[in-house]
Motif scaffolding. Structure first.
Motif, PDB file in Angstrom:
ATOM      1  N   SER A   1       0.812  -1.210   0.000  1.00 54.60           N
ATOM      2  CA  SER A   1       0.000   0.000   0.000  1.00 54.60           C
ATOM      3  C   SER A   1       0.849   1.266   0.000  1.00 54.60           C
ATOM      4  CB  SER A   1      -0.935   0.002   1.206  1.00 54.60           C
ATOM      5  OG  SER A   1      -0.196   0.055   2.401  1.00 54.60           O
TER       6      SER A   1
ATOM      7  N   ASN B   1       1.900   3.202  -2.276  1.00 56.97           N
ATOM      8  CA  ASN B   1       1.422   4.285  -3.130  1.00 56.97           C
ATOM      9  C   ASN B   1      -0.035   4.652  -2.888  1.00 56.97           C
ATOM     10  OD1 ASN B   1       3.934   4.464  -4.390  1.00 56.97           O
ATOM     11  ND2 ASN B   1       3.407   2.787  -5.761  1.00 56.97           N
ATOM     12  N   LYS B   2      -0.644   3.996  -1.929  1.00 50.65           N
ATOM     13  CA  LYS B   2      -2.045   4.265  -1.628  1.00 50.65           C
ATOM     14  C   LYS B   2      -2.141   5.238  -0.460  1.00 50.65           C
ATOM     15  CE  LYS B   2      -3.370  -0.261  -3.297  1.00 50.65           C
ATOM     16  NZ  LYS B   2      -3.877  -1.565  -2.947  1.00 50.65           N
ATOM     17  N   GLU B   3      -3.359   5.441   0.005  1.00 52.41           N
ATOM     18  CA  GLU B   3      -3.599   6.353   1.124  1.00 52.41           C
ATOM     19  C   GLU B   3      -2.743   5.961   2.323  1.00 52.41           C
ATOM     20  OE1 GLU B   3      -7.212   7.439   4.194  1.00 52.41           O
ATOM     21  OE2 GLU B   3      -7.650   6.400   2.351  1.00 52.41           O
ATOM     22  N   ARG B   4      -2.158   6.940   2.953  1.00 51.79           N
ATOM     23  CA  ARG B   4      -1.326   6.692   4.132  1.00 51.79           C
ATOM     24  C   ARG B   4      -2.034   7.163   5.390  1.00 51.79           C
ATOM     25  NH1 ARG B   4       4.641   6.203   3.086  1.00 51.79           N
ATOM     26  NH2 ARG B   4       4.763   5.923   0.862  1.00 51.79           N
ATOM     27  N   LEU B   5      -1.765   6.466   6.476  1.00 51.50           N
ATOM     28  CA  LEU B   5      -2.309   6.841   7.777  1.00 51.50           C
ATOM     29  C   LEU B   5      -1.211   7.545   8.569  1.00 51.50           C
ATOM     30  CD1 LEU B   5      -4.058   3.499   8.787  1.00 51.50           C
ATOM     31  CD2 LEU B   5      -5.135   5.514   7.790  1.00 51.50           C
ATOM     32  N   SER B   6      -1.641   8.429   9.446  1.00 52.14           N
ATOM     33  CA  SER B   6      -0.679   9.014  10.370  1.00 52.14           C
ATOM     34  C   SER B   6      -0.263   7.913  11.353  1.00 52.14           C
ATOM     35  CB  SER B   6      -1.311  10.175  11.133  1.00 52.14           C
ATOM     36  OG  SER B   6      -2.324   9.688  11.997  1.00 52.14           O
TER      37      SER B   6
ATOM     38  N   GLU C   1      -3.055   7.015  13.735  1.00 53.75           N
ATOM     39  CA  GLU C   1      -4.117   6.293  13.022  1.00 53.75           C
ATOM     40  C   GLU C   1      -3.689   4.857  12.732  1.00 53.75           C
ATOM     41  OE1 GLU C   1      -6.287   9.761  10.376  1.00 53.75           O
ATOM     42  OE2 GLU C   1      -4.353   8.972   9.698  1.00 53.75           O
TER      43      GLU C   1
ATOM     44  N   TYR D   1      -5.440   1.472  14.125  1.00 51.60           N
ATOM     45  CA  TYR D   1      -5.911   0.454  13.194  1.00 51.60           C
ATOM     46  C   TYR D   1      -5.274  -0.898  13.509  1.00 51.60           C
ATOM     47  CZ  TYR D   1      -6.821  -2.071   8.883  1.00 51.60           C
ATOM     48  OH  TYR D   1      -7.208  -3.026   7.979  1.00 51.60           O
TER      49      TYR D   1
END
Length: 70
Positions: free
Chosen positions: A45, A47-52, A55, A59
């Motif tokens: 992931s 290149n996908k959305e990253r979480l702080s 977060e 998760y």
């Protein structure tokens, strides 16, 4: 490397059918596999959305909690 103390279970024909390992070693193996899976997921992931960080920790804790409940 993780040392695994295993006992092989044999059937009536002396053929191996199962392996017994201490629960602590099994739990360590589970932890290693979970960490590896998490690392692979993070890699996939990239290149996908990253979480702080907070977060991501929240998760990850929810995943561990869900695993314990199942």
């Amino acid at each position: 490397m993780l040392e695994i103390h295993k006992n092989i279970v044999l059937d009536e024909n002396q053929q191996p059918i199962a392996v017994l390992i201490p629960i602590a070693e099994f739990e360590k193996i589970e932890e290693i596999i979970e960490d590896y899976g998490l690392a692979k997921l993070m890699e996939e992931s990239e290149n996908k959305e990253r979480l702080s960080k907070p977060e991501a920790l929240k998760y990850y804790q929810s995943l561990k909690q869900h695993h314990v409940e199942s």
